[in-house]
Design an enzyme around this catalytic site. Structure first.
Site, PDB file in Angstrom:
ATOM      1  N   TYR A 109      -0.377 -16.819   0.283  1.00 18.97           N
ATOM      2  CA  TYR A 109      -0.021 -17.444   1.559  1.00 18.97           C
ATOM      3  C   TYR A 109      -0.727 -18.784   1.687  1.00 18.97           C
ATOM      4  O   TYR A 109      -1.868 -18.945   1.234  1.00 18.97           O
ATOM      5  CB  TYR A 109      -0.475 -16.575   2.740  1.00 18.97           C
ATOM      6  CG  TYR A 109       0.320 -15.313   2.951  1.00 18.97           C
ATOM      7  CD1 TYR A 109       1.379 -15.278   3.854  1.00 18.97           C
ATOM      8  CD2 TYR A 109      -0.008 -14.144   2.268  1.00 18.97           C
ATOM      9  CE1 TYR A 109       2.094 -14.114   4.067  1.00 18.97           C
ATOM     10  CE2 TYR A 109       0.704 -12.972   2.476  1.00 18.97           C
ATOM     11  CZ  TYR A 109       1.752 -12.959   3.380  1.00 18.97           C
ATOM     12  OH  TYR A 109       2.449 -11.804   3.583  1.00 18.97           O
ATOM     13  N   TYR A 117       0.990  -9.086  -3.992  1.00 25.46           N
ATOM     14  CA  TYR A 117      -0.372  -9.615  -4.081  1.00 25.46           C
ATOM     15  C   TYR A 117      -1.388  -8.500  -3.851  1.00 25.46           C
ATOM     16  O   TYR A 117      -1.106  -7.518  -3.167  1.00 25.46           O
ATOM     17  CB  TYR A 117      -0.585 -10.767  -3.096  1.00 25.46           C
ATOM     18  CG  TYR A 117      -0.320 -10.451  -1.648  1.00 25.46           C
ATOM     19  CD1 TYR A 117      -1.309  -9.888  -0.844  1.00 25.46           C
ATOM     20  CD2 TYR A 117       0.915 -10.726  -1.076  1.00 25.46           C
ATOM     21  CE1 TYR A 117      -1.065  -9.598   0.489  1.00 25.46           C
ATOM     22  CE2 TYR A 117       1.175 -10.434   0.268  1.00 25.46           C
ATOM     23  CZ  TYR A 117       0.178  -9.866   1.036  1.00 25.46           C
ATOM     24  OH  TYR A 117       0.422  -9.574   2.356  1.00 25.46           O
ATOM     25  N   ARG A 130       0.077  -5.176  -2.214  1.00 25.75           N
ATOM     26  CA  ARG A 130       1.177  -5.118  -1.253  1.00 25.75           C
ATOM     27  C   ARG A 130       2.501  -5.301  -1.978  1.00 25.75           C
ATOM     28  O   ARG A 130       2.656  -6.227  -2.776  1.00 25.75           O
ATOM     29  CB  ARG A 130       1.069  -6.244  -0.200  1.00 25.75           C
ATOM     30  CG  ARG A 130      -0.038  -6.173   0.837  1.00 25.75           C
ATOM     31  CD  ARG A 130      -0.048  -4.959   1.753  1.00 25.75           C
ATOM     32  NE  ARG A 130       1.205  -4.344   2.150  1.00 25.75           N
ATOM     33  CZ  ARG A 130       2.022  -4.767   3.126  1.00 25.75           C
ATOM     34  NH1 ARG A 130       1.723  -5.837   3.805  1.00 25.75           N
ATOM     35  NH2 ARG A 130       3.143  -4.129   3.427  1.00 25.75           N
ATOM     36  N   HIS A 165       7.201  -8.595   0.440  1.00 22.48           N
ATOM     37  CA  HIS A 165       7.726  -8.402   1.789  1.00 22.48           C
ATOM     38  C   HIS A 165       7.818  -9.728   2.519  1.00 22.48           C
ATOM     39  O   HIS A 165       7.119 -10.693   2.187  1.00 22.48           O
ATOM     40  CB  HIS A 165       6.837  -7.438   2.593  1.00 22.48           C
ATOM     41  CG  HIS A 165       5.435  -7.939   2.781  1.00 22.48           C
ATOM     42  ND1 HIS A 165       4.448  -7.760   1.832  1.00 22.48           N
ATOM     43  CD2 HIS A 165       4.848  -8.650   3.788  1.00 22.48           C
ATOM     44  CE1 HIS A 165       3.322  -8.314   2.251  1.00 22.48           C
ATOM     45  NE2 HIS A 165       3.534  -8.872   3.430  1.00 22.48           N
ATOM     46  N   HIS A 170       7.558 -11.033   6.553  1.00 19.33           N
ATOM     47  CA  HIS A 170       7.263 -10.658   7.937  1.00 19.33           C
ATOM     48  C   HIS A 170       8.381 -11.172   8.848  1.00 19.33           C
ATOM     49  O   HIS A 170       8.821 -12.316   8.696  1.00 19.33           O
ATOM     50  CB  HIS A 170       5.944 -11.286   8.398  1.00 19.33           C
ATOM     51  CG  HIS A 170       4.744 -10.775   7.656  1.00 19.33           C
ATOM     52  ND1 HIS A 170       3.961  -9.754   8.122  1.00 19.33           N
ATOM     53  CD2 HIS A 170       4.201 -11.144   6.467  1.00 19.33           C
ATOM     54  CE1 HIS A 170       2.972  -9.520   7.269  1.00 19.33           C
ATOM     55  NE2 HIS A 170       3.090 -10.351   6.249  1.00 19.33           N
TER      56      HIS A 170
END
Lengths: 237, 182
Positions: free
Chosen positions: A105, A144, A154, A157, A159
């Protein structure tokens, strides 16, 4: 008009528990006292209304927000937003955010040893049309690692945040991708006990909408709490 | 056709790459502002630097907005505010008016508050009431709460001023804020 009814609760297992110890961060951040039943008053029936001005030109194309194109597998994500009565929710503000193709991110607290992409921010915004339809272009996010447990990763995905009709229709969730082997291992995904409800967070690959020579498509429909039929009303004192 | 609502998932720790501040309350209505400062605290007494709060309120006459504020497209009566590195948040707003509870009773002025954070698989719903409001004594929701929990929903005056308030959101433990089922 008598006493207002109370807010209805969702069917058991279809929403996560606040206290879900497998997800370690929930342990100190979930309430321990019983939740109080909420009367369904004008404060709950109404909610924020956004106008088209809140959307900027490139907000629904996360691959076009910088000078160059981001690295990664280009994808088109689309679907429809419904209320619990199956009615489409038009004018719903949809916000999305995600990691880049390497699973990182653009956030100062993300220390994952993976490259940032100068051509990818990872945030988008759009509004559903009258049929409750939304679509945006992006790149497929990478998986990640995270510190929840040993060798925790994770699943890929995106959000999603949604505003429907009324503040109680508010939803923040995550969209997953079909066939991801990390899903059965993920305590966040598995916080939804009901298998059917859980699997509704997994998008479906959509060959019909896939754009030839350009981008794979994934479909993801969302159901918001409440009914869109109740018109907004202004209550005067 | 009755559909089952999509399951909620946490905002996670990285929402602020875009899902941060959205709109403001003070800009919505031209009236004397109330300033609110506060903090989000977890069950270990630690501040929560990665929470984001949403506030929804009526205008000073007790009307909820039914259209966006202006050409900005922002929603009148609504603001989204993230906590800072110390778990603190702050905003100014107009004092909301009383709104109907049912056909007879009124509710004291309040803001509906949603709390999102890493660790919260679903958002929390609560309310913030204002101190010194005579309507607090007859507000049906406030009065339905146990005496020891009711104060968690009422902001406190800072240095004696009714226009400068402090309100803590305690996710768990001693003085845990009242949260509602949804």
């Amino acid at each position: 008009m008598g006493q207002p009814s109370v807010v209805q609760l969702p069917p058991p297992g279809t929403q996560p528990d606040f206290h879900h110890p497998a997800y370690v961060s929930s342990i100190a951040r979930s309430p321990r006292q019983s939740l109080v039943m909420l009367p369904y008053t004008i404060s709950e029936r109404t909610g924020p209304v956004f106008g088209p001005g809140v959307i900027r030109a490139q907000d629904n194309d996360l691959t076009a927000q910088h000078q160059g194109e981001p690295i990664g597998e280009r994808i088109l994500v689309h679907g429809r937003i419904f209320d619990e009565d199956g009615k489409p929710v038009g004018g719903a503000l949809v916000e999305v955010w995600q990691a880049n193709a390497a699973g990182r991110y653009r956030h100062r607290m993300d220390q994952h040893h993976a490259p940032l992409d100068p051509n990818f921010t990872g945030f988008g915004r759009m509004m559903t049309d009258d049929e409750g339809y939304y679509r945006f272009m992006t790149i497929k996010p990478g998986a990640y690692p995270w510190g929840n447990h040993a060798n925790a990763w994770r699943p890929a995905h995106i959000h999603f945040s949604l505003f429907g009709a009324g503040i109680l229709s508010r939803l923040v969730t995550q969209m997953y991708f079909p066939g991801d082997p990390l899903q059965p291992l993920d305590p966040i995904f598995n916080s939804i006990a009901d298998e059917k409800a859980r699997n509704r967070l997994v998008s479906h690959f959509d060959i019909a909408t896939t754009q030839p020579n350009y981008a794979l498509a994934f479909g993801f429909d969302i159901v918001l709490r409440g009914s869109n039929q109740t018109p907004f009303e202004a209550v005067k004192r | 056709m009755k559909l089952v609502a999509t399951g909620s998932q946490t905002v996670g720790p990285f929402f602020s790459i875009g899902f941060g501040h959205l709109g403001s309350l003070a800009a919505a209505v031209d009236s004397k502002p109330v300033t609110v400062h506060g903090k989000v605290i977890d069950g270990e007494g630690e501040s929560v630097p990665d929470a984001v709060l949403e506030f929804w309120q009526a205008d000073p006459l007790g009307n909820y907005a039914t259209a966006s504020a202006d050409v900005s497209g922002l929603a009148a009566g609504f603001a989204r505010i993230a906590t800072d590195d110390d778990g603190c948040f702050g905003f100014s707003t107009c004092r909301p008016g009383a709104v109907a509870f049912d056909g007879i009773q009124m509710q004291a002025p309040h803001l509906v508050v949603l709390v999102f954070a890493r660790g919260l698989l679903r958002h929390l719903i609560t309310r913030m009431y204002l101190p010194d409001e005579p309507g607090n004594a007859t507000d049906p929701l406030l009065q339905s709460l146990p005496d020891d929990r009711r104060p968690t929903l009422i902001a406190r005056k800072m240095s004696g001023s009714a226009d400068s308030l402090h309100w803590e959101v305690v996710l768990q433990g001693e003085n845990e804020t009242v949260f509602f089922a949804w």
